[in-house]
Enzyme design. Structure first.
Site, PDB file in Angstrom:
ATOM      1  N   GLN A 206      27.257  23.151  40.581  1.00 47.85           N
ATOM      2  CA  GLN A 206      28.486  23.142  41.356  1.00 47.85           C
ATOM      3  C   GLN A 206      28.209  23.203  42.855  1.00 47.85           C
ATOM      4  OE1 GLN A 206      30.408  26.195  38.232  1.00 47.85           O
ATOM      5  NE2 GLN A 206      31.685  25.940  40.023  1.00 47.85           N
ATOM      6  N   PHE A 237      32.913  26.296  35.340  1.00 50.34           N
ATOM      7  CA  PHE A 237      33.715  27.528  35.379  1.00 50.34           C
ATOM      8  C   PHE A 237      33.142  28.588  36.316  1.00 50.34           C
ATOM      9  CE2 PHE A 237      33.960  25.933  30.883  1.00 50.34           C
ATOM     10  CZ  PHE A 237      35.175  25.282  31.018  1.00 50.34           C
ATOM     11  N   GLU A 241      27.518  27.740  39.901  1.00 49.72           N
ATOM     12  CA  GLU A 241      27.600  27.821  41.360  1.00 49.72           C
ATOM     13  C   GLU A 241      26.290  28.325  41.946  1.00 49.72           C
ATOM     14  OE1 GLU A 241      30.198  29.968  44.920  1.00 49.72           O
ATOM     15  OE2 GLU A 241      31.006  29.910  42.886  1.00 49.72           O
ATOM     16  N   ARG A 319      36.937  40.120  46.295  1.00 53.37           N
ATOM     17  CA  ARG A 319      38.139  39.397  45.858  1.00 53.37           C
ATOM     18  C   ARG A 319      38.933  40.217  44.847  1.00 53.37           C
ATOM     19  NH1 ARG A 319      40.485  33.895  45.609  1.00 53.37           N
ATOM     20  NH2 ARG A 319      39.084  33.304  47.302  1.00 53.37           N
ATOM     21  N   ARG A 351      35.578  31.513  36.905  1.00 52.66           N
ATOM     22  CA  ARG A 351      36.956  31.107  37.190  1.00 52.66           C
ATOM     23  C   ARG A 351      37.869  32.298  37.537  1.00 52.66           C
ATOM     24  NH1 ARG A 351      39.736  26.774  33.141  1.00 52.66           N
ATOM     25  NH2 ARG A 351      41.201  25.826  34.604  1.00 52.66           N
ATOM     26  N   PHE A 353      36.926  34.478  39.977  1.00 58.17           N
ATOM     27  CA  PHE A 353      35.997  35.070  40.940  1.00 58.17           C
ATOM     28  C   PHE A 353      36.403  36.485  41.368  1.00 58.17           C
ATOM     29  CE2 PHE A 353      33.565  35.261  44.962  1.00 58.17           C
ATOM     30  CZ  PHE A 353      32.385  34.667  44.569  1.00 58.17           C
ATOM     31  N   ALA A 521      36.280  28.390  44.102  1.00 54.38           N
ATOM     32  CA  ALA A 521      37.402  29.032  44.798  1.00 54.38           C
ATOM     33  C   ALA A 521      38.667  28.180  44.774  1.00 54.38           C
ATOM     34  CB  ALA A 521      37.028  29.376  46.243  1.00 54.38           C
ATOM     35  N   GLU A 729      41.791  27.846  39.356  1.00 52.07           N
ATOM     36  CA  GLU A 729      41.656  29.228  38.891  1.00 52.07           C
ATOM     37  C   GLU A 729      42.971  29.933  38.555  1.00 52.07           C
ATOM     38  OE1 GLU A 729      37.838  30.949  41.229  1.00 52.07           O
ATOM     39  OE2 GLU A 729      39.386  30.028  42.473  1.00 52.07           O
TER      40      GLU A 729
END
Length: 803
Positions: A206, A237, A241, A319, A351, A353, A521, A729
């Site tokens: 990703q 998902f 990343e 987050r 997904r 985060f 994100a 997300e």
């Protein structure tokens, strides 16, 4: 209307169309990273040497036995690394570790002529270990004060005054599970070296630019000597990343040392035991309400399970703090975050985060305390919504625009779902069925869109127009099945004013668009769409000048629609292909590099204040469930969703994302029960759910029997590409309603006013034990025929207390 959000005449955006690779997917023609192995000559296969102990220092690593295995070409160890022996951005993830940090940690890699030769070679490598104590569970980590990384603190208002003004104060704790990504395609990379010693890597990633960066520093190279390409992913998902970088580095290192292409592809068991998950969390909380059930104060500590290294645990935890308010105004709050270091795989992006974890805490609290306040859970939630026009801000100081949408989507769900009538029907059903109960719950979401790290909110694109009028677009986003490429084709066609069939999209490559942010994100369409639009606008401006000269008018009076340039108020026209051909012969540049940066963001991580999000996505969902009182087994009878995606770029894609996100969220909250061996035996720290046979994923049988998804209408988002909003997300959190419906169904087996504690995931087993707890409370109440007072409620609800 802003320039970015304004749509021209006959736009390609907003049209329902299938995924650009749908036919390739269903026919099996779509190529993924590992498919390229069979098109590559003399490829070597890499296989990890995993140590099946949870923690210990390596005292001996003997590779000679592997080299004696027929077909083994080389064993990669730390001695082979010419650059930095690290696969992470925090420099705490050695590619070849000298200390095993989790069960299944790879300490070396074997290269073989065949995968079987590499496997046998890996089995022959001898590793000796000086075992060390390990920490497996969150509670063990908290007790041992095993933490790493930042410890953010979010404060707003006066917490002490808030509790002093509260009529009701409750406290409790809540721990909930991690989640496996279980993408269809496991981690894969294929690397080779060209005649100029350039490194080329095909990777299922990703974040191609970060994969490029990690590979470069492992090999001791500059980034311009490494190119990473991602064709497409069979799901990501968030699990691709950060985690692909090390696997790509192994492939690149092997290729550099042997001069042959090297393939890394994890089998399912390896992927499950070596790659990170969604962070499980533990929450301690205390909350105060006024006499009307409005939140006055919240004091909480959220502890995330980071695993052995930091990976993305810091921004995930941040987050979570930013989303603990969800759709509710909390005037006084103090929320602390910390990251537990455990001897498990390094948990990573997934997904949402961290947003789902923070939101789940407040939804669990409200679901537990509503009966103690004598309120219907729906009413309690509605009383605490952010209200427009009152200047209410989040606990980190960001105003909440479009707050009216919180109530609007909720009300639309009530209307669409006939909620009032169905609640009466459910009450009648429950009265007639002592051993089967139904329940209906609604929950809402408010999810912030943008990367918390401001620098990531930028993107680039490269758009090429060829002499025959065909268009090729390159952008920095990656396709993992979510439909990003489909939307980018629609954005390009809309901006240029040409039919979709004129536009093709190239695979994502770091030598076409540099320094890209991760496709994560939920920002893929916002960022890359802005960049594609910018590049196309540059080209259109040039072409309008050419068209004006041919049509004898001013460029400002020319419009390009459906591939034809026309002057306003005139019958004169010029076909797109002719326009491009003319432009070429007038030596007009037919390529453009586009760029977009999200404006208006600011964030101070130290003070935990600012406006980190461009906007919020809103949604609401209602779920009706039926529960068997003998087994805890349940079925989802119906789901109604209304979701805010602004003005959709591609409605069919967006509805699919809402459906898929909801089901994945329901899986996390009700089915996907990840288990680890926490004993003191020889397999301590081993992942017990290593396959689909032991890790239950949502399937057709878990789908709602009736599933209604509606996109909010008249919802233009000013300042976003063509008025759209993110969709990747936010829908996952809509599934909170399923768990809350299960809680209410369990409560129906007992007397009114009982607070139900429900595990997450709320498996049938967990629902059964919740029902049993309710029945025990019913027995206590029937002992003397008297309803308990507050002190009895405090005793009955264990971790939940009413002060």
């Amino acid at each position: 209307m802003s320039h970015l959000s304004e749509r021209p005449e006959k736009p390609a955006v907003g049209v329902s169309m299938p995924h650009e690779s749908a036919v390739l997917h269903v026919t099996g023609a779509a190529l993924y990273t590992d498919d390229l192995v069979y098109r590559t000559k003399d490829t070597l296969h890499a296989y990890p040497v995993q140590v099946m102990k949870t923690r210990g220092r390596i005292t001996a690593l003997r590779t000679e036995p592997a080299l004696a295995v027929p077909g083994v070409v080389r064993v990669l160890t730390v001695a082979d690394v010419p650059g930095v022996n690290d696969a992470g951005m925090k420099h705490d993830e050695p590619l070849f570790p000298d200390e095993v940090m989790f069960h299944g940690h790879a300490v070396a890699w074997v290269l073989g002529e065949t995968l079987e030769a590499a496997r046998l070679g890996a089995a022959a490598v001898e590793v000796e270990l000086d075992e060390l104590p390990s920490v497996i569970t969150l509670k063990e980590a908290i007790a041992a004060e095993s933490f790493h990384g930042a410890r953010p603190l979010m404060v707003t208002g006066d917490i002490d005054a808030g509790f002093a003004d509260s009529t009701h104060v409750f406290s409790g704790e809540f721990q909930f599970s991690d989640q496996e990504h279980f993408y269809l395609e496991t981690h894969a990379a294929l690397a080779y070296i060209d005649e100029a010693e350039q490194v080329f890597i095909q990777s299922s990633t990703q974040h191609p630019s970060e994969t490029q960066e990690i590979v470069a520093h492992v090999l001791g190279l500059h980034s311009h000597e490494v190119t990473v390409q991602c064709l497409r992913m069979g799901g990501g998902f968030g699990g691709k990343e950060m985690q692909p970088h090390g696997f790509a580095a192994i492939a690149a290192l092997g290729a550099k040392l042997t001069g042959r292409p090297v393939r890394v592809r994890l089998n399912r068991t390896q992927d499950l035991t070596m790659s990170g998950k969604r962070h499980g969390f533990h929450a301690d909380w205390k909350i105060g309400f006024d006499a009307d059930g409005r939140i006055q104060a919240l004091d909480a500590t959220l502890t995330s399970d980071g695993g052995w290294s930091l990976d993305l645990s810091e921004p995930v935890t941040a987050r979570a703090l930013c989303h603990i308010d969800n759709t509710y105004w909390i005037p006084n709050a103090r929320v602390a975050g910390r990251i537990a270091q455990t001897n498990k795989v390094s948990n990573t992006a997934f997904r949402g985060f961290g947003g789902p974890q923070g939101m789940l805490v407040i939804e669990d609290i409200l679901g537990r305390v509503a009966p103690l306040l004598g309120l219907d859970p729906m009413e309690l939630r509605k009383r605490n919504f952010y209200q427009p026009g009152l200047g209410q801000a989040t606990p980190y100081g960001q105003p909440v625009p479009q707050a009216e949408r919180i109530a609007a989507v909720w009300q639309q769900v009530e209307n669409n779902g006939g909620i009032a009538d169905r609640k009466r029907e459910i009450a009648a059903f429950n009265a007639a069925h002592p051993h089967t109960k139904r329940a209906l719950a609604i929950t809402g979401i408010k999810f912030g869109i943008s990367f918390n790290l401001t620098a990531f909110n930028q993107a680039g694109a490269l758009v090429l127009i060829y002499k025959d009028g065909s268009v090729l677009i390159n952008h920095g986003g990656t396709e993992m099945g979510q439909g990003l490429h489909t939307k980018m084709l629609q954005v390009a066609a809309t901006t240029l004013g040409i039919p979709l069939h004129k536009v093709r999209l190239a695979p994502t490559r770091t030598d076409k668009v540099p320094n890209t942010s991760a496709t994560a994100a939920s920002s893929g369409a916002d960022l890359n769409g802005g960049a594609v639009k910018n590049a196309c606008e540059q080209l259109r401006t040039r072409l309008l000048q050419v068209a004006a000269s041919q049509l004898g008018s001013n460029a400002s009076d020319v419009r390009i629609v459906d591939g034809v340039a026309r002057t306003l108020g005139s019958d004169k026209e010029l076909a797109w292909d002719d326009l491009v051909h003319t432009a070429y012969f007038q030596r007009v540049q037919l390529s453009a590099s586009g760029y977009y940066r999200t404006e208006g963001l600011h964030w101070d991580a130290k003070s935990f204040r600012g406006s980190p999000f461009k906007y919020f996505s809103y949604g609401a969902a209602a779920a009706e469930v039926e529960v068997d009182g003998f087994t805890g087994a349940y079925r989802i009878r119906r789901v109604d969703i209304v979701h805010d995606v602004g003005d959709s770029l591609s409605p069919m894609i967006d509805i699919g994302q809402v459906e898929g996100g909801f089901v994945q969220g329901a899986g996390w909250l009700t089915l996907e029960d990840m288990r680890w061996d926490t004993s003191d035996g020889p397999n301590r720290g081993r992942l017990l759910t290593q396959a689909a046979s032991t890790y239950k994923l949502p399937s057709f049988s878990e789908m709602p029997e009736e599933f209604n998804v509606t996109l909010m209408e008249n919802a233009t988002e000013e300042g976003a590409v063509y008025g759209s909003k993110a969709v990747g997300e936010p829908p996952l959190m809509l599934a909170f309603c399923v768990r809350e419906a299960l809680r209410q169904a369990a409560a129906s087996f007992g007397p009114a006013g009982v607070s139900v504690e429900l595990a997450a995931p709320a498996t049938p087993e967990a629902v059964f034990w919740a029902i049993e707890s309710v029945r025990e409370k019913a027995d206590v109440r029937s002992g003397d025929g008297q309803a308990p007072d507050d002190s009895e409620i405090r005793t009955d609800t264990s971790a939940l207390s009413n002060a």
